[in-house]
Design a protein around this motif. Structure first.
Motif, short mmCIF file in Angstrom:
data_model
loop_
_atom_site.label_atom_id
_atom_site.label_comp_id
_atom_site.label_asym_id
_atom_site.label_seq_id
_atom_site.Cartn_x
_atom_site.Cartn_y
_atom_site.Cartn_z
N ILE A 1 -1.32 -9.58 -7.90
CA ILE A 1 -0.16 -8.67 -7.88
C ILE A 1 -0.59 -7.25 -7.50
O ILE A 1 0.01 -6.61 -6.64
N SER A 2 -1.68 -6.77 -8.12
CA SER A 2 -2.15 -5.41 -7.86
C SER A 2 -2.51 -5.21 -6.39
O SER A 2 -2.16 -4.20 -5.78
N TYR A 3 -3.22 -6.19 -5.82
CA TYR A 3 -3.65 -6.02 -4.43
C TYR A 3 -2.52 -6.23 -3.45
O TYR A 3 -2.52 -5.62 -2.37
N LEU B 1 -5.84 1.55 -10.54
CA LEU B 1 -7.02 1.44 -11.41
C LEU B 1 -6.61 0.98 -12.82
O LEU B 1 -7.28 0.19 -13.45
N PHE B 2 -5.48 1.52 -13.26
CA PHE B 2 -4.98 1.18 -14.60
C PHE B 2 -4.03 -0.01 -14.57
O PHE B 2 -3.91 -0.73 -15.54
N TYR C 1 -0.63 8.14 -1.39
CA TYR C 1 -1.38 6.89 -1.33
C TYR C 1 -2.58 6.93 -2.28
O TYR C 1 -2.89 5.94 -2.95
N MET C 2 -3.21 8.12 -2.37
CA MET C 2 -4.33 8.28 -3.29
C MET C 2 -3.87 8.11 -4.75
O MET C 2 -4.55 7.51 -5.56
N TYR C 3 -2.68 8.64 -5.03
CA TYR C 3 -2.12 8.48 -6.38
C TYR C 3 -1.92 6.99 -6.70
O TYR C 3 -2.21 6.55 -7.81
N ILE C 4 -1.43 6.25 -5.70
CA ILE C 4 -1.20 4.81 -5.93
C ILE C 4 -2.52 4.10 -6.21
O ILE C 4 -2.60 3.24 -7.10
N LEU C 5 -3.57 4.49 -5.49
CA LEU C 5 -4.89 3.87 -5.73
C LEU C 5 -5.39 4.19 -7.14
O LEU C 5 -5.96 3.33 -7.81
N VAL C 6 -5.14 5.43 -7.57
CA VAL C 6 -5.57 5.81 -8.93
C VAL C 6 -4.75 5.04 -9.97
O VAL C 6 -5.30 4.49 -10.93
N PHE C 7 -3.43 4.95 -9.75
CA PHE C 7 -2.59 4.21 -10.70
C PHE C 7 -2.99 2.74 -10.74
O PHE C 7 -2.93 2.09 -11.79
#
Lengths: 63, 152
Positions: free
Chosen positions: B106-108, B131-132, B123-129
């Motif tokens: 789901i995450s990927y 992570l969690f 997009y960077m924010y989405i990558l950080v989110f």
């Protein structure tokens, strides 16, 4: 795959809870195995056959 | 060989995990997370912002709020998701692996969709989110599947 665990369990007058304690698994795992929702590993299958004093072949068979 | 944590950590890690997520999120959305625990830290590599001057191997002033909550969420999430159940058997292990697989899928999928629809810093924010998100999804799916299992 089908199994005869319920029948063998009844033969020894064991509840699912009794059997789960002997095998150190949860009662729900025994329930899932009996209802063919989960197929146990070879190790658990062998332990089941040991506790229910029969061969693995007697407990499990292919459809 | 089992890589799982003891069952005694399950409850406390669950409390920390599910409390630190809303607190961290609230502090982040209200722009207050960088203003707490401001100290001088040793940095190996840092950009203040993309395109700004690069610094490295030196002391910089930094708010440790985001680092603190990142550590808290990831550590408590990992401990909670990978600590033993009271009766840890092979069916529980199977449920854990299936939940982990599903959460990664789901995450990927979300990352792949975002790659083509979201651009620049968002997009960077989405990558950080994400992570969690992986660990949160895993935890929620695993807990839901366990709930169904225990009520079967």
């Amino acid at each position: 795959m089908k199994n005869n665990i319920r029948m063998y369990r009844a033969k020894f007058n064991l509840t699912q809870d009794d059997l789960s304690k002997k095998l150190e698994v949860s009662r729900q795992t025994i329930n899932s195995i009996e209802n063919n929702k989960y197929f146990p590993s070879l190790e658990l299958g062998l332990k089941l056959s040991q506790v229910l004093e029969c061969k693995v072949d007697d407990l499990f068979s292919l459809d | 060989m089992s890589y799982l944590f003891s069952n005694k950590f399950k409850k406390i890690s669950s409390w920390i995990f599910y409390l630190s997520i809303p607190i961290g999120l609230f502090l982040m959305l209200t722009d207050r997370i960088q203003d707490i625990f401001v100290v001088n830290v040793f940095s190996i590599f840092s950009y203040e912002w993309f395109g700004s001057e690069r610094t490295g191997f030196g002391w910089i002033e930094n708010g440790l709020g985001d680092e603190f909550f990142t550590f808290l969420i990831i550590f408590s999430g990992i401990v909670n998701s990978f600590s033993k159940e009271k009766i840890e058997d092979e069916l529980i292990s199977k449920i854990r692996i299936e939940s982990l697989t599903l959460s990664i899928f789901i995450s990927y999928v979300l990352i792949i969709i975002s790659t083509f629809l979201v651009y620049h810093i968002t997009y960077m924010y989405i990558l950080v989110f994400n992570l969690f998100l992986i660990i949160l999804l895993f935890n929620l799916i695993f807990k839901y599947r366990l709930f169904k299992h225990y009520n079967s």
